[in-house]
Enzyme design. Structure first.
Site, mmCIF file in Angstrom:
data_model
loop_
_atom_site.group_PDB
_atom_site.id
_atom_site.type_symbol
_atom_site.label_atom_id
_atom_site.label_comp_id
_atom_site.label_asym_id
_atom_site.label_seq_id
_atom_site.Cartn_x
_atom_site.Cartn_y
_atom_site.Cartn_z
ATOM 1 N N GLN A 66 24.425 13.795 4.154
ATOM 2 C CA GLN A 66 25.192 13.527 5.362
ATOM 3 C C GLN A 66 24.491 14.025 6.622
ATOM 4 O O GLN A 66 24.908 13.713 7.744
ATOM 5 C CB GLN A 66 26.571 14.176 5.253
ATOM 6 N N CYS A 72 31.421 14.621 5.147
ATOM 7 C CA CYS A 72 31.439 14.920 3.715
ATOM 8 C C CYS A 72 32.589 14.241 2.991
ATOM 9 O O CYS A 72 32.447 13.811 1.847
ATOM 10 C CB CYS A 72 31.484 16.422 3.489
ATOM 11 N N HIS A 372 35.088 21.613 3.344
ATOM 12 C CA HIS A 372 34.077 20.702 2.799
ATOM 13 C C HIS A 372 34.656 19.934 1.612
ATOM 14 O O HIS A 372 35.518 20.434 0.892
ATOM 15 C CB HIS A 372 32.859 21.514 2.346
ATOM 16 N N ASN A 394 26.953 17.366 -4.424
ATOM 17 C CA ASN A 394 27.112 17.606 -3.004
ATOM 18 C C ASN A 394 26.492 16.450 -2.217
ATOM 19 O O ASN A 394 25.915 15.521 -2.800
ATOM 20 C CB ASN A 394 26.447 18.939 -2.625
#
Length: 456
Positions: A66, A72, A372, A394
């Site tokens: 990102q 996110c 997040h 992630n």
């Protein structure tokens, strides 16, 4: 009674620290080292491995990034969505366009904000009051919640990244956001003047229409205008050629994605253990959303063990799980380890950090909130069927952990995971029935209204 920091008291503090050999050693280490890196427990690192008892059949490629943006929540959704899509299409690798949904979120979010400013005037909220001041502080953030991405996909669909790639302002959002922030604050003043003058609905609509035309121009210049239709050409794993389209992004979602990932069949569960926010009830947050006429942001509050069991069940059945957490606490970033015991603060500083308060108290005292969103792709269950550790995909590129994948201990899950999304088929009926009740509205500044936005 108050404490004054007299020279004598400061001298006493200094002498105490200088007499402690452990503090002097830690001071020397901190001179050239990140304090968190200094506190990492070697024993925990050695005991960490990416081997799991249950794992989704295949993980997404490439690892997404990102960059300097707070997207996110969009990345995590599309990373979950692409797994069954990759399998269905027999692809080596694939990404949905994150910029496409981000474009529409900026447009819709600005419109939502301006309409809320009108609503605030009609509610009698003063511009200097807490609510309007809070909303004006950051009128167009990057971050979001699960129900917000449901709004975007349901209205606008999705498209392959190759058909609408990243732009500079998608990957580096600060400049664009500052322009939009300035305009939204200016527009708020203008709307209040129109409402103070006569409050005529037609005048308000005319003002909003003009304002949004300028917003659309700004966002289009920064992110580009998404195509109304597109054609996707690709090779599958067998090197066979395929062509899809021309079709709209909504048609692409409905015809090719929804059969394997129906976003409206997913259920969002949260864990808010504050005593005043009872489990088994639904909550919402005042003025939290991204789309006029869209789905309301709803939280089904459940004990953390329910969240862990539902996430485990989903992974056991080959389905990854979107989740929201506070990513920065007890996190060895470079190593990609999330574990309550990963840092030995006590040995370094003489005090413990982050876990001296309960999860509920951290929410109450401003020490914790969701920051997040990521996805679970694997879990290890013990002999009792309870989760011990989790594999996390992630969206910060391949530099963290195991080529972009983190590892999370279940003790960390209990403390810092606030939200998961699973298919409703994994959710007990008594939990689903909670959605039939009216939501309790929390104030706009409540920590449960925090948006997932953290970037590396």
């Amino acid at each position: 009674m108050s404490l004054t920091l007299t020279p004598e008291l400061i001298e006493q503090y200094q002498k105490t620290v200088e007499k402690e050999s452990s503090s002097l050693l830690a001071m020397n280490a901190c001179f050239k080292t990140d304090p968190l890196e200094m506190c990492v427990r070697r024993s925990k690192v050695l005991a960490t491995n990416h081997v799991f008892s249950h794992k989704v059949e295949s993980e997404g490629r490439p690892v997404t990034n990102q960059k300097s943006s707070g997207r996110c929540w969009i990345f995590a959704c599309l990373n979950v969505m692409r797994l069954p899509f990759i399998k269905q299409q027999n692809l080596e690798e694939f990404e949905f366009s994150q910029s496409y949904l981000f474009f529409w979120d900026k447009i819709e979010r600005c419109n939502y904000f301006l309409n809320k400013m009108v609503e605030c005037v009609r509610r009698g909220e003063p511009v200097e009051g807490r609510l309007v001041s809070f909303l004006l502080h950051d009128p167009i953030p990057d971050g979001g919640q699960w129900d917000m991405v449901v709004n975007l996909v349901s209205r606008y669909g999705v498209m392959p990244k190759k058909c609408f790639p990243e732009s500079y302002s998608a990957e580096n959002t600060m400049r664009m956001n500052r322009i939009l922030q300035s305009k939204l604050r200016e527009y708020t003043r203008e709307l209040r003047q129109v409402l103070d003058k006569d409050g005529d609905d037609a005048a308000v609509t005319e003002t909003l229409t003009h304002q949004m035309s300028e917003i659309y121009r700004i966002v289009s210049i920064c992110l580009g205008i998404p195509p109304q239709t597109f054609t996707w050409e690709y090779y599958d794993k067998a090197k066979a050629y395929h062509k899809v389209g021309p079709l709209t992004p909504l048609e692409f979602y409905n015809e090719h994605v929804k059969p394997v990932f129906n976003i409206e069949e997913k259920v969002c569960l949260v864990n808010d253990p504050r005593p005043d926010n009872t489990y088994g009830k639904v909550y919402t947050v005042d003025c939290l959303g991204n789309m006029v006429g869209g789905k309301q942001t709803i939280y089904n509050n459940q004990p953390v063990n329910i969240l862990m069991d539902m996430a485990s069940e989903s992974i056991k059945n080959g389905e990854a799980v979107w989740f929201g957490c506070e990513v920065g606490k007890r996190f060895a970033g470079k190593l990609g380890i999330q574990d309550i015991d990963i840092h030995d603060y006590k040995s370094a500083f003489g005090v413990d950090v982050n876990v001296c308060l309960s999860k509920a108290d951290r929410l109450i005292y401003g020490e914790s909130l969701m920051t997040h969103a990521m996805i679970f792709t694997a879990v290890t269950l013990n002999d009792s069927g309870k989760a011990e550790k989790w594999r996390v995909e992630n969206s910060w590129g391949e530099d963290r952990g195991e080529k972009g994948y983190l590892i999370m201990a279940s003790n960390w899950f209990r403390e810092f995971v606030f939200e998961i999304v699973v298919d409703k088929k994994y959710v007990p009926e008594e939990v689903l029935e909670v959605y039939n009740t009216d939501p309790i509205t929390l104030p706009a500044w409540d920590p449960m209204g925090a948006l997932a936005a953290a970037h590396s």
